[in-house]
Design a protein around this motif. Structure first.
Motif, PDB file in Angstrom:
ATOM      1  N   ASP A 163      -5.822  22.271  31.064  1.00 10.21           N
ATOM      2  CA  ASP A 163      -6.926  21.903  30.176  1.00 10.21           C
ATOM      3  C   ASP A 163      -7.511  23.142  29.510  1.00 10.21           C
ATOM      4  O   ASP A 163      -7.468  24.250  30.060  1.00 10.21           O
ATOM      5  N   TRP A 164      -8.072  22.945  28.348  1.00  9.09           N
ATOM      6  CA  TRP A 164      -8.721  24.050  27.654  1.00  9.09           C
ATOM      7  C   TRP A 164      -9.958  23.558  26.913  1.00  9.09           C
ATOM      8  O   TRP A 164     -10.028  22.424  26.445  1.00  9.09           O
ATOM      9  N   ILE A 206     -11.529  35.339  29.834  1.00 12.94           N
ATOM     10  CA  ILE A 206     -11.755  34.339  28.783  1.00 12.94           C
ATOM     11  C   ILE A 206     -11.381  34.966  27.443  1.00 12.94           C
ATOM     12  O   ILE A 206     -11.725  36.114  27.166  1.00 12.94           O
ATOM     13  N   ARG A 207     -10.687  34.197  26.624  1.00 11.17           N
ATOM     14  CA  ARG A 207     -10.218  34.689  25.336  1.00 11.17           C
ATOM     15  C   ARG A 207     -11.260  34.417  24.255  1.00 11.17           C
ATOM     16  O   ARG A 207     -11.833  33.317  24.181  1.00 11.17           O
ATOM     17  N   TYR A 208     -11.504  35.430  23.437  1.00 17.93           N
ATOM     18  CA  TYR A 208     -12.457  35.320  22.336  1.00 17.93           C
ATOM     19  C   TYR A 208     -11.762  35.655  21.021  1.00 17.93           C
ATOM     20  O   TYR A 208     -10.862  36.493  20.981  1.00 17.93           O
ATOM     21  N   ARG A 209     -12.227  35.000  19.962  1.00 19.81           N
ATOM     22  CA  ARG A 209     -11.683  35.284  18.636  1.00 19.81           C
ATOM     23  C   ARG A 209     -12.819  35.243  17.616  1.00 19.81           C
ATOM     24  O   ARG A 209     -13.662  34.341  17.653  1.00 19.81           O
ATOM     25  N   MET A 211     -12.396  30.647  24.096  1.00 17.41           N
ATOM     26  CA  MET A 211     -11.337  29.742  24.574  1.00 17.41           C
ATOM     27  C   MET A 211     -11.209  29.862  26.087  1.00 17.41           C
ATOM     28  O   MET A 211     -10.803  30.906  26.603  1.00 17.41           O
ATOM     29  N   ILE A 212     -11.557  28.788  26.801  1.00 20.02           N
ATOM     30  CA  ILE A 212     -11.524  28.773  28.265  1.00 20.02           C
ATOM     31  C   ILE A 212     -10.388  27.863  28.717  1.00 20.02           C
ATOM     32  O   ILE A 212     -10.326  26.689  28.329  1.00 20.02           O
TER      33      ILE A 212
END
Length: 253
Positions: free
Chosen positions: A80-81, A58-61, A74-75
């Motif tokens: 779809d996101w 999973i992307r994190y910012r 951000m999943i």
């Protein structure tokens, strides 16, 4: 009698001054320890920064600007996101381009989940926040190295939904780095306890990042202060690894 009364008052006043002095010195000492670990970790530069990393696919910012923040998860699932955003003003969830109406009870859970990953990713950043209460406990020996023990609790005002959580940090006396930490948190059926061992230290743009071995004791009634000894004795269960990948950091100067 008058002389005796004056003497007693003098002793009491002197003792109060000593107590105040001792308390002041303790606060100064624990503050200097935290200030030093923040310095050697370089995390003060995160005050104005843009950090991106991946954790468990999973992307994190995290976008920070001197007290203003936007913590993002951000999943992606197929085409779809879902984007969860926690800012100074609250929580927002978007599915694709649509802003969803999230019940307050779920918003609290999502916010805590997002905040937790971001919190641990940049420690010791945040340990000088106004809501943080720091106490210096007795130094301990872990793996034949001496560590200062710092207990952290939070004021309800500004401490978030999980202000009752308790954290313990063990800071290497020689390097001033956090090598171990532990925390307790509320669960549905009682208290949860975790102990983390830092490894895979690396610096990105002068800022220290680490991964963690994540442990738990067999007995949830164990206190946090007992965990280093249990760890030394091999009596903790390894639950998981906390690994940050694809770290990208931009510092605004």
């Amino acid at each position: 009698m008058k002389y005796l009364l004056v003497s007693i008052v003098s002793v009491v006043l002197f003792s109060c001054k000593d107590v105040k002095k001792d308390v002041s010195e303790e606060k100064q000492t624990v503050q200097s320890i935290i200030d030093k670990t923040i310095q050697v970790s370089g995390v003060a530069a995160l005050d104005d920064s843009d950090l991106i990393f991946t954790f468990r696919d999973i992307r994190y910012r995290a976008i920070r600007s001197y007290g203003n923040f936007s913590l993002i998860r951000m999943i992606t699932e197929g085409e779809d996101w879902t984007v969860d955003s926690l800012t100074n003003t609250g929580f927002t969830r978007r599915f694709n381009y649509e802003v969803l109406d999230v019940p307050d009870s779920m918003a609290v859970r999502y916010s805590a989940s997002v905040n937790s990953v971001h919190y641990f990713s940049v420690l010791p950043y945040g340990l000088n926040d106004l809501a943080v209460k720091k106490t210096l406990l007795e130094a301990v020996l872990i793996k034949n190295k001496m560590y200062d023990t710092v207990k952290v609790t939070f004021n309800q005002d500004g401490g978030g939904e999980d202000f009752e959580d308790v954290f313990m940090y063990w800071i290497n006396k020689e390097t001033s780095k956090i090598d171990y930490l532990a925390y307790s948190y509320n669960e549905v059926d009682g208290k949860g306890i975790r102990f983390r061992e830092a490894y895979n230290e690396r610096y990105v743009e002068g800022i220290r990042f680490v991964d963690y071995n994540n442990y738990k004791p067999e007995d949830s009634a164990i206190t946090l202060i007992d965990l280093p000894q249990l760890f030394d004795n091999g009596a903790l269960q390894l639950l998981s690894k906390i690994e940050l990948e694809a770290i990208a950091l931009s510092l605004n100067e």
